[in-house]
Structures are given as C-alpha cells and as structure tokens.
Design an enzyme around this catalytic site. Structure first.
Site, PDB file in Angstrom:
ATOM      1  N   ASP A   1      32.330  48.271  46.964  1.00 49.47           N
ATOM      2  CA  ASP A   1      31.396  47.162  46.755  1.00 49.47           C
ATOM      3  C   ASP A   1      30.397  47.046  47.904  1.00 49.47           C
ATOM      4  O   ASP A   1      30.010  45.942  48.289  1.00 49.47           O
ATOM      5  CB  ASP A   1      32.190  45.856  46.598  1.00 49.47           C
TER       6      ASP A   1
ATOM      7  N   CYS B   1      40.868  53.106  26.840  1.00 46.41           N
ATOM      8  CA  CYS B   1      39.438  53.273  26.587  1.00 46.41           C
ATOM      9  C   CYS B   1      39.004  52.363  25.445  1.00 46.41           C
ATOM     10  O   CYS B   1      39.809  51.858  24.667  1.00 46.41           O
ATOM     11  CB  CYS B   1      39.113  54.730  26.273  1.00 46.41           C
TER      12      CYS B   1
ATOM     13  N   CYS C   1      33.242  29.197  31.094  1.00 42.90           N
ATOM     14  CA  CYS C   1      32.271  29.094  32.188  1.00 42.90           C
ATOM     15  C   CYS C   1      31.740  27.671  32.318  1.00 42.90           C
ATOM     16  O   CYS C   1      31.157  27.131  31.374  1.00 42.90           O
ATOM     17  CB  CYS C   1      31.115  30.058  31.958  1.00 42.90           C
TER      18      CYS C   1
END
Length: 350
Positions: free
Chosen positions: A86, A140, A154
């Site tokens: 990062d 996957c 949120c």
C-alpha cells in the site's frame, strides 16, 4: 487525493511501475476482529477507531515479511525483486483477485471465502518468469450475488452504485485523507468514528465464514479499542505521538485527529463533553478551533452558546473559523432550533 491522478500509466499495468517485472506474487494477512466493530459506534462518549488502526502499523508488520520472502526467492531462483504494501501505484485488489485470493466486492474491497473482508494485501514484484497460478474455482469470480449489505451499511451513502465508491463521502477518506474542515452536511453521519470506518466491511456476510484468528502482531491495543473522547480532545502533539506510536493513526497528525474527535463530541449528545470542546477554542490550529465551534453549537443551550460567541468570535482571525461561528450562530438561532417566531409568522398577539 490528487496523487491518484498522477501518472495513471503506473496503475494501468505493473510494467507501468516497473518495466522489468515479469510476475507478481500477491499475499494477504488476516486482521479480522473477534467482535463486530460496529458495536463501538453505540458508545457515544467513546471513540470508534477502525479495526486496522488499533494495533501496530500494518506497513511495519507486513513489509519485513515480504522482504524475507523476496530474499528467499532471490536466493533460491535469482532475479530481482521489489516489495509493496500500500505504498506505491500498485492495483493490489485486481491483482489479488487475479491471483485467486478473492474477489472485489460491491464495497470495492477484496472479499475472501477464508477471511471475509478483513485482509491486508502485499505484493512482491519479480523479474522471474513465474508461471501464474490458476485461481481455485471457489475463490475466483464474484460471489456477492444480489447482496447489498455493504452498500446499505454506509453511513454517508458513499456508494453511488455497486463497485463504485465516492471517496468524497467516505468516512475513511474524510477522517484520514481530507485535510480541511469536514463538510458540514456529512458531520452528523460520522458519529463517533474518529479514524476510519469499518461499517461496509463489517456488514459483509462472508465474515461469518471467515477463519478465526487475527494475526498476533496486528492485535488491537486495549487503550485504542474504545478511548474516551474527553481524553482524546486533550491531546497535544507530544501526547498524540506517544499514544499512537507505531500505529497507522500517527500519520494523520494531531490536528486532523483532534478535529475528528471534536466532530464526534458534537455528535455525542452529551453536554458534559462541552468543556472538553470549549478548551479547544483557543487551540493553535484553526482546524481544531473550527471543529470545536461546531461541537459546542450542538451541545450547549442557545443562550449559553451566544454568550460564548460574544467572548470568542470577534477575536477570531482565521476566515474558515469565522465562517464556523457564523454557521453555528445561525444553527442555534430560535428558528433553527425549532422555536416559533410569532412575529415572523405575521401573527398579532396584541
């Protein structure tokens, strides 16, 4: 976050960052909490710190491990290497998905069958032509289906659509990356989140199937799991650095962090915290002073706040803080507080 627009070719492909790279080894580290971190948001006199920031800085924990792996790779097979955690223009999540570690969920973070939404990612770039692994069939692809739990969780509606994040509304961005005053229309939704936000990650149903056991070196420090807002508001620079030594929080700096704390105090609904906010009206940082004004306007009776403004607002020199005083006085006016203005309503009471 202007750096995201800088040299986009570096993000388009790993070779845009390092032309010699032939393969990328992606790794993940579990940092999942033992309990749902959203419980901390109900303790309004306490601070909610994002799970990833409650322990040692993940950069400092993971990078030495990547370097050790990279050294082994070079010693075993030769070639050259670079490691990233990062810290550069590396598209970790798409690379991790391609490597079979998981898939990008609707909250734009990586989701793993084994670890849910709680993974730190690291990358080893190498010049060795390593054959790519085929992702396991159960890892996957996108396994989010019709679920939208992360989107609905949120607090600031930062997801305009699945798989799309508006960082300008994201609490993690606002409390960490954003350098100025937090937009007033988003402050209430921040609640007591003083550094980051875990709501979309914690809402992911895949967490229920995740393997237990957070990496020991990333374990939460007890003093950071639910610190008192009043104590955090008192931090000067030296105390801030001491409390958050070796954590990711230290990078945000004292002023931005105390700004966040004062927004949380304003959202607490606890008038006993007004004293902690009032002490910051004389702070050296305009960012802190402005946040203190906003907090006090929500905790104090209108008349008391007006008297406080008489003592402080006239001597304020910073234009943004003066704007905070003006907005706060408007908020605490009788009409804004819901009181009936008989004369304004055109009524004659004789």
């Amino acid at each position: 976050m202007d750096w995201l627009a800088d040299r986009p070719e570096r993000r388009a492909s790993p070779r845009g960052l390092w032309p010699e790279v032939r393969a990328v080894v992606m790794l993940g580290v579990n940092y999942g909490p033992a309990d749902d971190p959203r419980a901390a948001t109900a303790r309004r006199d306490r601070a909610a710190v994002s799970v990833y920031a409650q322990g040692d800085d993940y950069h400092e924990v993971i990078k030495p491990r990547l370097k050790a792996l990279a050294r082994w790779l070079v010693a075993t097979a030769g070639g050259d290497v670079k490691v990233f955690v990062d810290t550069a223009a590396v598209m970790e999540k798409p690379l991790a998905a391609a490597a079979g570690l998981g898939w990008q969920g609707k909250h734009t973070n990586l989701v793993s069958r084994d670890f849910g939404s709680w993974l730190f990612l690291g990358a080893v770039f190498t010049t060795l032509p390593l054959p790519p692994d085929m992702p396991a069939a159960d890892h996957c692809g996108d396994h989010c289906g019709s679920c939208r739990a992360c989107l609905d969780a949120c607090p600031t509606a930062a997801f305009p659509a699945p798989y799309r994040l508006d960082a300008r509304r994201c609490i993690s961005y606002l409390t960490i990356e954003h350098k100025g005053p937090i937009p007033r229309d988003l402050r209430l939704a921040i609640g007591n989140r003083v550094y980051g936000c875990d709501d979309c990650l914690a809402a992911c149903p895949w967490n229920k199937f995740a393997k237990a056991g957070r990496d020991a070196k990333l374990a939460a420090r007890q003093e950071l799991t639910a610190p008192a807002l009043a104590d955090l508001a008192e931090l000067d620079d030296a105390a801030f650095r001491a409390l958050f030594r070796k954590t990711a929080v230290k990078r945000v700096g004292r002023d931005r962090f105390v700004r966040n704390v004062l927004v949380a105090i304003g959202n607490s609904g606890d008038p006993h915290l007004a004293g902690a906010a009032a002490a910051r009206l004389a702070d050296a940082s305009p960012l802190v002073r402005g946040a203190a004004v906003w907090a006090l306007a929500r905790l104090m009776p209108a008349a008391d706040f007006s008297n406080l403004a008489d003592r402080h607002a006239a001597g304020e020199t910073d234009p943004q803080v003066r704007e905070e005083w003006a907005a706060a006085l408007l908020f605490t006016s009788p009409r804004s507080r819901g009181e009936v203005d008989i004369h304004a309503a055109g009524m004659d009471i004789g």
